[in-house]
Design a protein around this motif. Sequence first.
Motif, PDB file in Angstrom:
ATOM      1  N   THR A   1      -1.053   8.120   0.898  1.00 65.64           N
ATOM      2  CA  THR A   1       0.131   7.889   0.066  1.00 65.64           C
ATOM      3  C   THR A   1       0.597   6.445   0.176  1.00 65.64           C
ATOM      4  O   THR A   1       0.876   5.780  -0.830  1.00 65.64           O
TER       5      THR A   1
ATOM      6  N   GLN B   1      12.098   0.200  -3.738  1.00 62.16           N
ATOM      7  CA  GLN B   1      11.129   0.910  -2.916  1.00 62.16           C
ATOM      8  C   GLN B   1      11.632   0.967  -1.469  1.00 62.16           C
ATOM      9  O   GLN B   1      11.342   0.087  -0.659  1.00 62.16           O
TER      10      GLN B   1
ATOM     11  N   ASP C   1      -1.262  -0.581  -2.955  1.00 64.95           N
ATOM     12  CA  ASP C   1      -2.126  -1.141  -3.996  1.00 64.95           C
ATOM     13  C   ASP C   1      -1.330  -1.441  -5.257  1.00 64.95           C
ATOM     14  O   ASP C   1      -1.515  -2.485  -5.901  1.00 64.95           O
ATOM     15  N   THR C   2      -0.458  -0.529  -5.628  1.00 62.30           N
ATOM     16  CA  THR C   2       0.364  -0.723  -6.831  1.00 62.30           C
ATOM     17  C   THR C   2       1.308  -1.905  -6.657  1.00 62.30           C
ATOM     18  O   THR C   2       1.444  -2.755  -7.547  1.00 62.30           O
ATOM     19  N   LEU C   3       1.953  -1.970  -5.487  1.00 64.90           N
ATOM     20  CA  LEU C   3       2.937  -3.021  -5.254  1.00 64.90           C
ATOM     21  C   LEU C   3       2.299  -4.388  -5.093  1.00 64.90           C
ATOM     22  O   LEU C   3       2.918  -5.407  -5.436  1.00 64.90           O
ATOM     23  N   HIS C   4       1.080  -4.450  -4.577  1.00 63.28           N
ATOM     24  CA  HIS C   4       0.443  -5.745  -4.350  1.00 63.28           C
ATOM     25  C   HIS C   4       0.307  -6.530  -5.648  1.00 63.28           C
ATOM     26  O   HIS C   4       0.724  -7.692  -5.733  1.00 63.28           O
ATOM     27  N   ALA C   5      -0.274  -5.914  -6.650  1.00 64.98           N
ATOM     28  CA  ALA C   5      -0.485  -6.614  -7.921  1.00 64.98           C
ATOM     29  C   ALA C   5       0.837  -7.019  -8.560  1.00 64.98           C
ATOM     30  O   ALA C   5       1.005  -8.151  -9.030  1.00 64.98           O
ATOM     31  N   GLU C   6       1.787  -6.091  -8.566  1.00 62.44           N
ATOM     32  CA  GLU C   6       3.088  -6.368  -9.184  1.00 62.44           C
ATOM     33  C   GLU C   6       3.827  -7.490  -8.464  1.00 62.44           C
ATOM     34  O   GLU C   6       4.338  -8.435  -9.090  1.00 62.44           O
TER      35      GLU C   6
ATOM     36  N   GLN D   1      -1.891   4.019  -1.606  1.00 63.33           N
ATOM     37  CA  GLN D   1      -1.752   4.009  -3.068  1.00 63.33           C
ATOM     38  C   GLN D   1      -0.537   3.187  -3.489  1.00 63.33           C
ATOM     39  O   GLN D   1      -0.605   2.392  -4.435  1.00 63.33           O
ATOM     40  N   LEU D   2       0.567   3.371  -2.768  1.00 59.74           N
ATOM     41  CA  LEU D   2       1.780   2.607  -3.092  1.00 59.74           C
ATOM     42  C   LEU D   2       1.544   1.116  -2.833  1.00 59.74           C
ATOM     43  O   LEU D   2       1.942   0.267  -3.644  1.00 59.74           O
TER      44      LEU D   2
END
Length: 282
Positions: free
Chosen positions: A188, A252, A194-199, A191-192
């Motif tokens: 979990t 977050q 990975d999403t936050l890294h790009a953003e 996944q979070l």
Amino acid sequence: MTEHTALYVYALLPDRPDAADGVTGIDGRPLRLVRVPGTSVAALVHDAAPAPLEGGDDQVRRWVEEQSRAVDTVWERTGSVLPMTFNVLVAAEPSPEDGTAAGSPAGRSAEQRLTEWVTEQAADIGGQLEGLAGRCELRVDITVDRTAATAGGTGGAAKDTPEGGPDGLSPGMRRLMAKQREHRSRATAGQLADTLHAETRQRLLAVAEDYRDRGPTHRVAGETDVLCAALLVRREDIDAVGAVLTDLRARQPAVRVRFLGPWPPYSFIDTAHRARAEEMAP
């Protein structure tokens, strides 16, 4: 006498007459500027013996901190600086009677050698100092707390407990359930992250002039890395970086942010000048 025939070099900086006034360095030694005629560059130095500093880990750590404080002080005064690494010495050349080979330049002092080199590299050094003027380095370390991320996504660990509570479960079953919880927690949080890294990287690049990935400043058990970076920003944009991180933390709750600086832009300096200075060591 060889007691003070070398220069310990802290940094190259814009030539400002008062930049080193009252500044002390390693072991409280008074610092001075070596000014380079015909250029806009000076070197921050103390007079030294022609031998590198040696000591135990704690002593070397203290010396490095003292060197960093001195560089920070002149950086605040001049707005730009090219720091040297620890233990960069420029030594005097041996005199002819010490056995210098025929035909080679002999007997130049450490100050002469340093000023000659800076003169040769003045255009490059001056360009770097100009390009970094008014800029600073910020370090950003962002992680996800795995427990908080899992609780936020699943409603807590209570769902892992079978009806009737844990009583009666064998030690092996409890270990299996703990491993399953840990696996879900890592998945979990990953996944979070990975999403936050790009953003987050995209948002930081919108306010920073440069971005360098770095290793984590420290690791905390139970946290998953999102990004660890050094940012080159204008001083007036420090608050903008802080606003990006504050917004991320508000959206977050599982995110943990470590925000350090401002510092001289160590991570964004062309190290060629350091390598050349090291060639003049004793």
